[in-house]
Design an enzyme around this catalytic site. Structure first.
Site, PDB file in Angstrom:
ATOM      1  N   GLY A 104     -19.353 -19.528 -10.367  1.00 32.70           N
ATOM      2  CA  GLY A 104     -18.191 -19.099 -11.129  1.00 32.70           C
ATOM      3  C   GLY A 104     -18.619 -18.238 -12.286  1.00 32.70           C
ATOM      4  O   GLY A 104     -19.793 -17.855 -12.404  1.00 32.70           O
ATOM      5  N   GLY A 105     -17.689 -17.949 -13.170  1.00 34.91           N
ATOM      6  CA  GLY A 105     -17.977 -17.074 -14.286  1.00 34.91           C
ATOM      7  C   GLY A 105     -19.003 -17.638 -15.242  1.00 34.91           C
ATOM      8  O   GLY A 105     -19.657 -16.894 -15.970  1.00 34.91           O
ATOM      9  N   VAL A 109     -23.886 -23.592  -9.684  1.00 32.07           N
ATOM     10  CA  VAL A 109     -24.083 -25.037  -9.709  1.00 32.07           C
ATOM     11  C   VAL A 109     -24.830 -25.473  -8.460  1.00 32.07           C
ATOM     12  O   VAL A 109     -24.505 -25.060  -7.346  1.00 32.07           O
ATOM     13  CB  VAL A 109     -22.736 -25.781  -9.813  1.00 32.07           C
ATOM     14  CG1 VAL A 109     -22.967 -27.293  -9.846  1.00 32.07           C
ATOM     15  CG2 VAL A 109     -21.983 -25.354 -11.059  1.00 32.07           C
ATOM     16  N   LYS A 124     -26.048 -26.990 -13.652  1.00 36.37           N
ATOM     17  CA  LYS A 124     -25.246 -25.781 -13.866  1.00 36.37           C
ATOM     18  C   LYS A 124     -26.118 -24.761 -14.584  1.00 36.37           C
ATOM     19  O   LYS A 124     -26.415 -24.904 -15.775  1.00 36.37           O
ATOM     20  CB  LYS A 124     -23.980 -26.082 -14.670  1.00 36.37           C
ATOM     21  CG  LYS A 124     -23.135 -24.846 -14.912  1.00 36.37           C
ATOM     22  CD  LYS A 124     -21.729 -25.196 -15.388  1.00 36.37           C
ATOM     23  CE  LYS A 124     -20.688 -24.736 -14.396  1.00 36.37           C
ATOM     24  NZ  LYS A 124     -19.308 -24.976 -14.814  1.00 36.37           N
ATOM     25  N   ASP A 218      -9.972 -25.478 -21.646  1.00 38.06           N
ATOM     26  CA  ASP A 218      -9.790 -24.897 -20.309  1.00 38.06           C
ATOM     27  C   ASP A 218      -9.426 -25.977 -19.292  1.00 38.06           C
ATOM     28  O   ASP A 218     -10.020 -26.071 -18.215  1.00 38.06           O
ATOM     29  CB  ASP A 218     -11.054 -24.160 -19.868  1.00 38.06           C
ATOM     30  CG  ASP A 218     -10.780 -23.181 -18.724  1.00 38.06           C
ATOM     31  OD1 ASP A 218      -9.614 -22.758 -18.568  1.00 38.06           O
ATOM     32  OD2 ASP A 218     -11.721 -22.846 -17.982  1.00 38.06           O
TER      33      ASP A 218
END
Length: 649
Positions: A104-105, A109, A124, A218
């Site tokens: 992802g951004g 992971v 991560k 978030d």
């Protein structure tokens, strides 16, 4: 440019045109006018820039729209090679990399294992874009330290911050489960019970963080993981703030740079769009309300449009009412969603603990709304079923046939058909009963009686009686009539003569046999997938209850219910009753006049003492009539053998 004689737009219209917030027909009309009008152009030059609109236009992405599974056609993280494991990780002295989970951004992971402790973990690897200077590295370690202070069952634990070569990574608790966005993609809108329970768990985690001065920034379905045990875990605490700070440019520390780590447009609070650094816990609650809306509706509050249009929707519009999307959501739940999503933070709940208390009546399995989760799909108005994006995937349980009924056989014929195996076995009392019936000497008053001494009615009204003369085990699966006996769930009888039910809320099957007063009920089963309870429904005198095994994500066992109390509080509670998926178990209920004993794999698990008069079924296990039965809650299960042994009348 020439002056036009057409009526000029108002200043408000010109301001909306300047900021790009007009509907398309109005935008086109004013654009045509402005192209010919010097006066209106002069007015446009005097309109100040709106910081919020500027930031929305500058937005290209949020912190992370959720991990993209490996093999995605459009990877969003390309600074490290997403297709291979970096050599620095492969050679790490403490962690053995197992596989890449997603990207992802924020980074990539990996699933890994601590070599010495043999503990599964998730690594991560933080994007080098976010670790481009020493200050960013320092911020990363500060945020990890803050996240490590959070210790709660509903928050993914952060174990450590490590470095491999030039790569920095976070060592986190490994979660074997599914994110809520993936769950909804698989099942479409969730039952009210499940949606409220999952959000209630997330609120419990947020309350823990709030008490320690931490805001997530978030919250969204992608960052809420449901484990195989049914526990909700919040991901990425601390990383949202870290990304916000790291994206700041020394040359341009203003609004535009800050927006790049603002949050996710689908779930972002209005005040967070204006100044993400000042967003408090109430912004997380707004996002939690958007998440609850998503779980109930099957889509985000503003599902259409660009990121720009979605953010404006949160700031200026109301989403489509849930009452127009589904007709089975209690008004109180709709009110909770609306309060969570109030535009002003002062109009929302002020703490996550308040949300927990409001959702409790709807999110516990013993609530009045637990029966909502028994349906395989929420109740959707017929007018909406033609809309593709709202149409739920329908896994209908086997229902009673609504076609033209066949001529009903006599009670005697049905009784003989149900008990053909016993008749073939030649049990002494059964043989005598059959002989009397054939000779016509069996009057109405001589029909087999139940435990209350009354006559047994048609098998569609009451369970079929079981003779109690012999000590032989009787196979009940062979007697099941799927269309007539299925209450909820997708059941089938396999070619091996076993009962199988797919994963689904509140799946249950009646075993329409009225046992004698004392009997043993034995069930051999394998839970193939899922994390919820397996139940044996039994009759005890005038009572109908269930023996629950590995109940409701709390690993409980016991008898449901005693004097209205479930296994959380009644005397039969047993903790740490954990079923392993794929393993075959034998459960047994031994019903006697003064007690019921429940066994698992031959070991006595718990005992109920009484005559059955205070036993009732839990709401989510409700059967149409008093009956023996089987239940598998949200778990794909095979029942290999179901048999009953009469003990005494």
């Amino acid at each position: 440019m020439n002056e036009t004689n057409a009526p000029h737009p108002t200043r408000n219209e010109l301001e909306s045109f300047f900021h790009g917030t007009l509907a398309e027909p109005d935008r086109q009309r004013i654009e045509d006018h402005v192209g010919k009008c010097d006066t209106c152009c002069d007015v446009l030059r005097t309109i100040p820039h709106d910081p919020l609109i500027e930031r929305i236009h500058a937005a290209t992405s949020s912190i992370d729209d959720g991990l993209t599974p490996v093999g995605s056609a459009t990877p969003v993280f390309q600074e490290e090679d997403a297709g291979t494991i970096p050599a620095a990780l492969l050679d790490h002295p403490r962690y053995r990399i197992i596989r890449q989970l997603g990207q992802g951004g924020m980074g990539i992971v990996y699933q890994a294992e601590h070599k010495l402790m043999e503990r599964p973990v998730a690594l991560k690897v933080i994007s080098s874009r976010l670790m481009k200077n020493e200050l960013a590295v320092e911020r990363f370690h500060q945020e990890v330290k803050a996240a490590a202070k959070l210790s709660h069952r509903n928050i993914v634990a952060a174990y450590d911050a490590e470095q491999a070569g030039e790569m920095h990574f976070l060592v986190m608790e490994y979660i074997d489960g599914i994110s809520l966005d993936q769950l909804v993609a698989r099942r479409k809108p969730l039952p009210v019970l499940h949606a409220c329970n999952y959000v209630m768990q997330a609120a419990q985690g947020l309350q823990h963080a709030f008490e320690r001065g931490t805001v997530h920034r978030d919250i969204k379905p992608h960052n809420l993981m449901k484990t195989t045990r049914g526990t909700i875990k919040i991901l990425d605490f601390g990383l949202a703030r870290f990304a916000t700070q790291s994206e700041q440019s020394p040359d341009d520390p203003g609004l535009t740079a800050d927006f790049t780590a603002l949050g996710t447009p689908d779930y972002m609070a209005p005040e967070q769009a204006r100044d993400s650094k000042r967003a408090d816990i109430r912004a997380d609650l707004y996002s939690l309300g958007c998440t609850l809306y998503f779980l109930l509706a099957g889509h985000a509050p503003f599902p259409e449009g660009t990121a720009f249009e979605k953010v404006l929707g949160h700031c200026e519009r109301q989403p489509r009412p849930l009452s127009e999307i589904r007709n089975d959501i209690p008004p109180e739940v709709i009110a909770i969603v609306e309060k969570l999503m109030a535009k002003s933070p002062d109009d929302r709940f002020q703490t996550p603990a308040e949300v927990v208390e409001q959702l409790k009546p709807f999110g516990h399995p013993d609530s009045a709304y637990a029966s909502d989760a028994s349906a395989t799909q929420p109740s959707i108005p017929n007018s909406l079923l033609s809309v593709p994006k709202l149409e739920p995937k329908i896994d209908r349980p086997t229902q009673r046939s609504k076609s033209k009924p066949r001529p009903k056989a006599s009670p005697f014929t049905q009784w003989v058909q149900r008990h053909r195996l016993l008749i073939g076995g030649g049990g002494a009392i059964l043989g005598a009963i059959v002989a009397l019936m054939v000779l016509g000497d069996f009057g109405k008053d001589d029909l087999p009686t139940g435990s209350n001494g009354g006559s047994v009615q048609s098998p569609e009204q009451q369970p079929i009686p079981m003779p109690a003369a012999s000590q032989n085990w009787v196979n009940l699966i062979s007697q099941v009539d799927l269309p007539a006996n299925t209450v909820a769930g997708n059941w089938e009888v396999t070619s091996e003569g076993e009962l199988h039910v797919n994963e689904g809320p509140g799946a249950r099957m009646m075993l329409p046999f009225l046992p004698p007063r004392e009997y043993d009920l034995e069930v051999q089963f394998t839970r193939n997938s899922g994390s919820q309870s397996i139940a044996l429904h039994f009759l005890d005198g005038d009572g109908n209850a269930s023996f629950d095994i590995d109940g409701w994500s709390e690993n409980l066992g016991g008898i449901q219910n005693i004097d209205g109390e479930n296994i959380r509080t009644n005397p039969t509670r047993v903790d740490n009753v954990i079923l392993q998926n794929g393993r075959r178990y034998t459960a047994e209920v031994r019903v006697r006049r003064d007690q019921v004993q429940a066994f698992l794999d031959g070991q006595l698990l718990t005992t109920y003492r009484g005559d059955g008069s205070n036993l009732t079924l839990l709401e989510l296990w409700t059967l149409p009539e008093k009956s023996l039965g089987l239940g598998a809650y949200d778990s794909d299960t095979t029942f290999h053998q179901v048999r009953l042994r009469p003990v005494s009348n």
